[in-house]
Scaffold this motif. Structure first.
Motif, PDB file in Angstrom:
ATOM      1  N   VAL A 195     -12.905 -87.641  15.605  1.00 36.91           N
ATOM      2  CA  VAL A 195     -11.558 -87.053  15.621  1.00 36.91           C
ATOM      3  C   VAL A 195     -11.090 -86.752  14.198  1.00 36.91           C
ATOM      4  O   VAL A 195     -10.575 -85.664  13.917  1.00 36.91           O
ATOM      5  N   PHE A 196     -11.273 -87.704  13.270  1.00 32.16           N
ATOM      6  CA  PHE A 196     -10.871 -87.457  11.884  1.00 32.16           C
ATOM      7  C   PHE A 196     -11.728 -86.364  11.235  1.00 32.16           C
ATOM      8  O   PHE A 196     -11.231 -85.566  10.445  1.00 32.16           O
ATOM      9  N   ALA A 197     -13.010 -86.301  11.566  1.00 31.54           N
ATOM     10  CA  ALA A 197     -13.881 -85.253  11.026  1.00 31.54           C
ATOM     11  C   ALA A 197     -13.434 -83.882  11.518  1.00 31.54           C
ATOM     12  O   ALA A 197     -13.384 -82.915  10.743  1.00 31.54           O
ATOM     13  N   ILE A 198     -13.091 -83.776  12.788  1.00 26.86           N
ATOM     14  CA  ILE A 198     -12.586 -82.498  13.321  1.00 26.86           C
ATOM     15  C   ILE A 198     -11.266 -82.143  12.654  1.00 26.86           C
ATOM     16  O   ILE A 198     -11.030 -80.988  12.285  1.00 26.86           O
ATOM     17  N   GLY A 199     -10.410 -83.144  12.479  1.00 28.81           N
ATOM     18  CA  GLY A 199      -9.143 -82.909  11.779  1.00 28.81           C
ATOM     19  C   GLY A 199      -9.364 -82.407  10.365  1.00 28.81           C
ATOM     20  O   GLY A 199      -8.646 -81.528   9.884  1.00 28.81           O
ATOM     21  N   GLU A 200     -10.369 -82.929   9.699  1.00 31.18           N
ATOM     22  CA  GLU A 200     -10.688 -82.468   8.332  1.00 31.18           C
ATOM     23  C   GLU A 200     -11.173 -81.031   8.338  1.00 31.18           C
ATOM     24  O   GLU A 200     -10.833 -80.244   7.464  1.00 31.18           O
ATOM     25  N   LEU A 234      -8.411 -86.290   5.458  1.00 33.48           N
ATOM     26  CA  LEU A 234      -8.843 -86.990   6.666  1.00 33.48           C
ATOM     27  C   LEU A 234     -10.299 -87.436   6.623  1.00 33.48           C
ATOM     28  O   LEU A 234     -10.698 -88.325   7.370  1.00 33.48           O
ATOM     29  N   ILE A 235     -11.091 -86.829   5.753  1.00 29.96           N
ATOM     30  CA  ILE A 235     -12.513 -87.175   5.678  1.00 29.96           C
ATOM     31  C   ILE A 235     -12.709 -88.651   5.325  1.00 29.96           C
ATOM     32  O   ILE A 235     -13.647 -89.290   5.791  1.00 29.96           O
ATOM     33  N   ALA A 265      -8.330 -99.514   7.703  1.00 28.37           N
ATOM     34  CA  ALA A 265      -7.217 -98.985   6.908  1.00 28.37           C
ATOM     35  C   ALA A 265      -7.469 -99.199   5.419  1.00 28.37           C
ATOM     36  O   ALA A 265      -7.247 -98.290   4.603  1.00 28.37           O
ATOM     37  N   PHE A 266      -7.947-100.382   5.050  1.00 28.96           N
ATOM     38  CA  PHE A 266      -8.202-100.676   3.643  1.00 28.96           C
ATOM     39  C   PHE A 266      -9.277 -99.756   3.066  1.00 28.96           C
ATOM     40  O   PHE A 266      -9.095 -99.166   1.998  1.00 28.96           O
ATOM     41  N   ILE A 267     -10.392 -99.620   3.763  1.00 23.90           N
ATOM     42  CA  ILE A 267     -11.484 -98.765   3.285  1.00 23.90           C
ATOM     43  C   ILE A 267     -11.022 -97.316   3.185  1.00 23.90           C
ATOM     44  O   ILE A 267     -11.240 -96.644   2.168  1.00 23.90           O
ATOM     45  N   SER A 268     -10.368 -96.823   4.204  1.00 27.06           N
ATOM     46  CA  SER A 268      -9.953 -95.416   4.242  1.00 27.06           C
ATOM     47  C   SER A 268      -8.937 -95.093   3.160  1.00 27.06           C
ATOM     48  O   SER A 268      -9.074 -94.098   2.444  1.00 27.06           O
ATOM     49  N   ILE A 269      -7.927 -95.944   3.027  1.00 29.00           N
ATOM     50  CA  ILE A 269      -6.879 -95.687   2.024  1.00 29.00           C
ATOM     51  C   ILE A 269      -7.436 -95.851   0.617  1.00 29.00           C
ATOM     52  O   ILE A 269      -7.113 -95.077  -0.283  1.00 29.00           O
ATOM     53  N   THR A 313      -9.551 -89.278  -4.597  1.00 24.36           N
ATOM     54  CA  THR A 313      -8.601 -88.207  -4.906  1.00 24.36           C
ATOM     55  C   THR A 313      -8.214 -88.245  -6.378  1.00 24.36           C
ATOM     56  O   THR A 313      -8.157 -87.208  -7.040  1.00 24.36           O
ATOM     57  N   LYS A 314      -7.947 -89.447  -6.920  1.00 25.65           N
ATOM     58  CA  LYS A 314      -7.637 -89.560  -8.354  1.00 25.65           C
ATOM     59  C   LYS A 314      -8.806 -89.072  -9.201  1.00 25.65           C
ATOM     60  O   LYS A 314      -8.612 -88.397 -10.207  1.00 25.65           O
ATOM     61  N   TRP A 315     -10.022 -89.415  -8.800  1.00 23.72           N
ATOM     62  CA  TRP A 315     -11.212 -88.981  -9.546  1.00 23.72           C
ATOM     63  C   TRP A 315     -11.336 -87.463  -9.515  1.00 23.72           C
ATOM     64  O   TRP A 315     -11.618 -86.840 -10.530  1.00 23.72           O
TER      65      TRP A 315
END
Length: 140
Positions: free
Chosen positions: A11-16, A24-25, A52-56, A63-65
């Motif tokens: 679902v998250f892959a399709i959202g991405e 979302l990836i 949640a911890f891994i994803s965030i 994203t910062k990188w």
């Protein structure tokens, strides 16, 4: 539980795929990691917290990188190709007043590098670009 995490990842892959951002990836990757971790962790609440911890964490760190890498990237523009080129003064360049030069068959507003007068017909070299004006010097 593995099937549920696989569905979450899909679902998250399709959202991405549907969105143009790289947001979302990271949740999809987190769900894929939980497919394997769910073999060792039975508590669903702990799995959700780890997800949640891994994803965030991935979202923030990567994203910062990417943003930091993008800040140092120098975008190549056609304007840089004109640096060092020669041209001809079409309209006299006076001290602190713009004139017009022709470089590679294109007219540009220009200023003199040293604030000197450059007469019409003189040959110039492009030294730098400031906004939409070429900074030029007279070739002697």
């Amino acid at each position: 539980m593995k099937l549920i995490w696989l569905l979450v990842a899909i679902v998250f892959a399709i959202g991405e795929i549907v969105t143009p951002t790289l947001t979302l990836i990271w949740f999809s990757i987190g769900a894929f990691i939980l497919i394997f971790l769910s073999s060792f962790i039975d508590n669903i609440l702990i799995q959700i917290i780890i997800f949640a911890f891994i994803s965030i964490t991935l979202l923030v760190v990567v994203t910062k990188w990417i943003v930091k890498k993008d800040e140092t990237y120098e975008y190549d523009t056609n304007l840089k190709a004109i640096l060092g080129k020669t041209g001809v003064v079409k309209k006299e360049i006076l001290p602190n007043n713009v004139g017009i030069v022709v470089v590679e068959n294109e007219e540009w507003t220009s200023l003199s590098l040293n604030g000197e007068t450059i007469e019409q017909g003189c040959i110039i070299r492009v030294i730098k670009i400031e906004g939409v004006k070429l900074i030029v010097e007279k070739i002697k």
